[in-house]
Design a protein around this motif. Structure first.
Motif, short mmCIF file in Angstrom:
data_model
loop_
_atom_site.label_atom_id
_atom_site.label_comp_id
_atom_site.label_asym_id
_atom_site.label_seq_id
_atom_site.Cartn_x
_atom_site.Cartn_y
_atom_site.Cartn_z
N LEU A 96 0.82 -1.21 0.00
CA LEU A 96 0.00 0.00 0.00
C LEU A 96 0.86 1.26 0.00
O LEU A 96 1.78 1.39 0.81
CB LEU A 96 -0.90 0.02 1.25
CG LEU A 96 -1.79 -1.22 1.44
CD1 LEU A 96 -2.46 -1.18 2.81
CD2 LEU A 96 -2.83 -1.32 0.34
N LEU A 97 0.53 2.17 -0.91
CA LEU A 97 1.13 3.50 -0.90
C LEU A 97 0.10 4.48 -0.36
O LEU A 97 -1.01 4.57 -0.90
CB LEU A 97 1.52 3.91 -2.33
CG LEU A 97 1.85 5.39 -2.54
CD1 LEU A 97 3.09 5.82 -1.74
CD2 LEU A 97 2.06 5.69 -4.04
N VAL A 98 0.47 5.20 0.70
CA VAL A 98 -0.38 6.29 1.20
C VAL A 98 0.20 7.58 0.63
O VAL A 98 1.22 8.09 1.11
CB VAL A 98 -0.40 6.33 2.74
CG1 VAL A 98 -1.26 7.49 3.23
CG2 VAL A 98 -0.93 5.00 3.30
N SER A 99 -0.47 8.11 -0.39
CA SER A 99 0.09 9.23 -1.16
C SER A 99 -0.33 10.57 -0.59
O SER A 99 -0.74 11.48 -1.33
CB SER A 99 -0.33 9.10 -2.62
OG SER A 99 -1.75 9.01 -2.71
N PHE A 100 -0.22 10.69 0.70
CA PHE A 100 -0.64 11.90 1.41
C PHE A 100 0.24 12.02 2.65
O PHE A 100 0.55 11.00 3.27
CB PHE A 100 -2.13 11.79 1.81
CG PHE A 100 -2.76 13.10 2.18
CD1 PHE A 100 -3.37 13.87 1.22
CD2 PHE A 100 -2.75 13.56 3.49
CE1 PHE A 100 -3.98 15.09 1.54
CE2 PHE A 100 -3.34 14.78 3.82
CZ PHE A 100 -3.95 15.54 2.85
N PRO A 101 0.61 13.25 3.05
CA PRO A 101 1.48 13.38 4.23
C PRO A 101 0.77 12.85 5.49
O PRO A 101 -0.38 13.20 5.74
CB PRO A 101 1.71 14.89 4.35
CG PRO A 101 1.34 15.48 3.01
CD PRO A 101 0.30 14.56 2.44
N VAL A 102 1.47 12.02 6.23
CA VAL A 102 0.93 11.48 7.48
C VAL A 102 1.41 12.39 8.61
O VAL A 102 2.59 12.40 8.95
CB VAL A 102 1.39 10.02 7.70
CG1 VAL A 102 0.83 9.49 9.02
CG2 VAL A 102 0.94 9.15 6.53
N ALA B 226 11.15 17.88 6.01
CA ALA B 226 12.00 17.08 6.90
C ALA B 226 11.49 17.06 8.34
O ALA B 226 11.82 16.14 9.10
CB ALA B 226 13.44 17.62 6.87
N THR B 227 10.68 18.04 8.71
CA THR B 227 10.20 18.07 10.10
C THR B 227 9.28 16.90 10.40
O THR B 227 9.04 16.59 11.57
CB THR B 227 9.45 19.39 10.40
OG1 THR B 227 8.26 19.45 9.61
CG2 THR B 227 10.32 20.60 10.14
N LEU B 228 8.76 16.25 9.38
CA LEU B 228 7.86 15.11 9.61
C LEU B 228 8.61 13.80 9.81
O LEU B 228 8.02 12.80 10.23
CB LEU B 228 6.89 14.95 8.42
CG LEU B 228 5.97 16.15 8.17
CD1 LEU B 228 5.11 15.89 6.94
CD2 LEU B 228 5.11 16.43 9.40
N LEU B 229 9.91 13.79 9.51
CA LEU B 229 10.64 12.52 9.50
C LEU B 229 10.81 11.88 10.87
O LEU B 229 10.67 10.66 10.99
CB LEU B 229 11.99 12.71 8.80
CG LEU B 229 11.86 13.11 7.32
CD1 LEU B 229 13.23 13.42 6.73
CD2 LEU B 229 11.18 12.01 6.51
N PRO B 230 11.12 12.65 11.93
CA PRO B 230 11.26 11.99 13.24
C PRO B 230 10.00 11.22 13.64
O PRO B 230 10.08 10.09 14.15
CB PRO B 230 11.54 13.16 14.19
CG PRO B 230 12.16 14.22 13.32
CD PRO B 230 11.45 14.09 12.01
N GLY B 231 8.85 11.80 13.42
CA GLY B 231 7.60 11.13 13.76
C GLY B 231 7.40 9.86 12.95
O GLY B 231 7.00 8.82 13.49
N LEU B 232 7.67 9.94 11.65
CA LEU B 232 7.51 8.76 10.80
C LEU B 232 8.49 7.67 11.22
O LEU B 232 8.15 6.47 11.27
CB LEU B 232 7.75 9.13 9.33
CG LEU B 232 6.70 10.05 8.69
CD1 LEU B 232 7.15 10.48 7.29
CD2 LEU B 232 5.34 9.36 8.62
N ASP B 233 9.72 8.06 11.56
CA ASP B 233 10.73 7.09 11.99
C ASP B 233 10.29 6.39 13.28
O ASP B 233 10.42 5.16 13.41
CB ASP B 233 12.07 7.80 12.19
CG ASP B 233 13.20 6.83 12.50
OD1 ASP B 233 13.50 5.97 11.64
OD2 ASP B 233 13.76 6.92 13.61
N SER B 234 9.76 7.17 14.21
CA SER B 234 9.30 6.57 15.47
C SER B 234 8.14 5.61 15.22
O SER B 234 8.06 4.54 15.82
CB SER B 234 8.85 7.66 16.45
OG SER B 234 9.94 8.47 16.80
N ALA B 235 7.23 6.01 14.32
CA ALA B 235 6.08 5.14 14.02
C ALA B 235 6.54 3.82 13.42
O ALA B 235 6.01 2.75 13.75
CB ALA B 235 5.13 5.86 13.07
#
Lengths: 350, 350
Positions: B80-86, B111-120
């Motif tokens: 699955l590709l989620v083609s929207f910023p999470v 880039a400010t969204l990356l720490p959250g995505l990495d933690s998830a």
């Protein structure tokens, strides 16, 4: 009215205090005018708000489609106006079932529909109230003159299971009072009794005194929440708006551009008082200049600060269309999330 | 494609044969071009069509929102590709749950969204694929230059639970090939491996050969049904249109005016190739000149005959928005109603 918690967005958020105030203010005006208040469920599509309105004094409910009326009958409401032509065999069968459990009125503008309506009512063993739909200026449905309205009323009156109840129009333009007054007079001269003269429209609700008489009943929908359109029409202020769409800033690709996670599937594509698609309360200098299905394009003013991740609240252009996109409404009271209401008649366009 | 029975209207009616033909024709083109086909579920929001597409050879699914992806994961799809910023804590928690049961990619332009995505992703114990969102002309989300795209790719690559997978854009304007080609070249020079270059858009689908390479993957949504907009764009003919809205004529108040029981809650208020709101197949000289919530205003041409009670089929302007208004799609095969499909991801804009 901002809730105290971060919401999963987009979400439709209701301010309960404002809903109560909007309902009560209009009921008081109807009481003052001696006008029956028959609010529309099409705007909120929830059982909870319908119940609040009736408890405050509404005489019954208006449903735009049979499906909405079925939901309200299931919830125990027994005085329902279906303000849309009931056409076709499937619909007539459903009308029979509905009549068996509620008092129902509907509208007609065409005598060819009367035999089917009469059969549907006969099958329920109960009279169906009929209002003659009058076109007083909108150019949508309805007969075009008082004489035609009374002519059709007479035909309705000849069917055994149909009860001619009066006249209906939407909205209530300046000429409506004269049209309806003339119809009432001509009907009386023919021995017909138009017990109900039903008018409606939130934008003109505060001028209802100008149409009483002949009006005996007023139908409003948007009044419970208000939106950009009714604020622009002068029927409310932004402080009365009781439903907003909570959204999140998901991208800031340029200094003057923010993208929100609320697009046409969260706000609807309905036009507003200007070319924008909603008002972002936290960015008063901004404009929602475009929507895609899941994105709102916001052009920011020089003072607007909307960092990525910020939650905002949007006043939609047309709240009836927005609500119909949601399965539930988040209810906020005194700034706290107090629960949720099911949009029980969502999608009931049949 | 008209069904053999009178339907309860408004209803969204799918022609199964045309759906199959639309899916197969595009899969064959992707096979010819060596292009991965990752169709969008936002258009149909049904498990059944997603399954048909994958069985024909689609490499996986595109979901515009997490909620759509959750529905598809529930149905067993695992690519699955989620083609929207999470964005936001609630969404990141849901992303962790989704990752635990499917292979997931998403997009970033910040880039400010990356720490959250990495933690998830860390919480799921699994890598999250990340595509850098590139603005190649639309002016929506996305970084604005190949250099910025590669810069962000490098930052993604530094997070332990994130896997830089490549670049994504929407739609695929003429300049996109040069932008993406440059991004791929610069990424390679930095030792990054953009395994995926994902482009999309039904209107330009038949020009996909012009963007391969650098494109490796194509996302289409409307292609399964088509609508007035994709027909106007030349991507299909009216004979390819596989979803229509069935409606009933409920009023004929003037010789040139018919009202249908399908308004903006049945068709959506989306604009079309002209100022109308849909094409009535049985009245080719007509135009839907206005919508209210439950009414379509049809201006008839001199040859058009639409008596009250007649059922008609409307080609919507924008089928993705229309489908999202229905809980189910009526499926017609060889002119007979063959069943219905649940619009399982309807309203999943979160």
């Amino acid at each position: 009215m901002a809730p105290d918690v971060e919401l999963d967005t987009p979400a439709a958020v209701v301010d309960l205090g404002r809903v109560r105030a909007n309902l009560a203010r209009w009921q008081a005006e109807c009481d003052r005018l001696g006008l029956a208040n028959r609010p529309h469920v099409k705007t909120h599509k929830t059982v909870e708000i319908a119940r609040m309105a009736v408890e405050l004094g509404a005489s019954g409910l208006t449903c735009q489609k049979l499906g909405e009326a079925e939901v309200m009958a299931d919830a125990g409401f027994d005085d329902l106006l279906v303000s849309f032509p009931v056409v076709g065999g499937g619909k007539l069968g459903r009308l029979t079932s509905l009549l068996a459990r509620a008092n129902v009125r509907t509208i007609v503008d065409d005598a060819t529909l009367l035999p089917g309506l009469d059969s549907a009512a006969s099958a329920a063993g109960k009279a169906l109230g009929v209002l003659v739909d009058c076109d007083t200026g909108l150019g949508r449905t309805g007969v075009g003159s008082p004489a035609d309205a009374v002519e059709l009323a007479g035909v309705v009156d000849g069917y055994p299971a149909l009860r001619f109840d009066g006249f209906l129009t939407y909205p209530s333009p300046p000429g409506a009072a004269a049209f309806l007054g003339e119809a009432v007079a001509q009907a009386g001269a023919r021995g017909l009794e138009p017990a109900v003269v039903s008018v409606g429209g939130t934008p003109s609700m505060w001028e209802a005194d100008q149409i009483v008489p002949p009006a005996t009943e007023y139908r409003v929908g948007t009044y419970v929440f208000h939106d950009r359109n009714t604020v622009a029409a002068g029927a409310a202020t932004l402080d009365d708006v009781a439903l907003t769409i909570a959204a999140t800033v998901v991208s800031r690709p340029a200094p003057d551009r923010a993208l929100l996670d609320a697009g046409s599937k969260a706000l609807s594509y309905d036009r507003g008082p200007d070319d924008g698609y909603g008002l972002v309360l936290e960015a008063p200098g901004s404009a929602i200049v475009n929507l895609n299905e899941e994105h709102a394009y916001v052009t920011l003013g020089p003072e607007d600060v909307l960092e990525v991740g910020r939650q905002v609240r949007i006043v939609p252009n047309h709240v009836c269309a927005a609500v119909n996109l949601y399965d539930e409404l988040v209810v906020v009271e005194n700034g706290r999330v107090a629960g949720s209401w099911k949009v029980a008649a969502r999608g009931r366009s049949r």
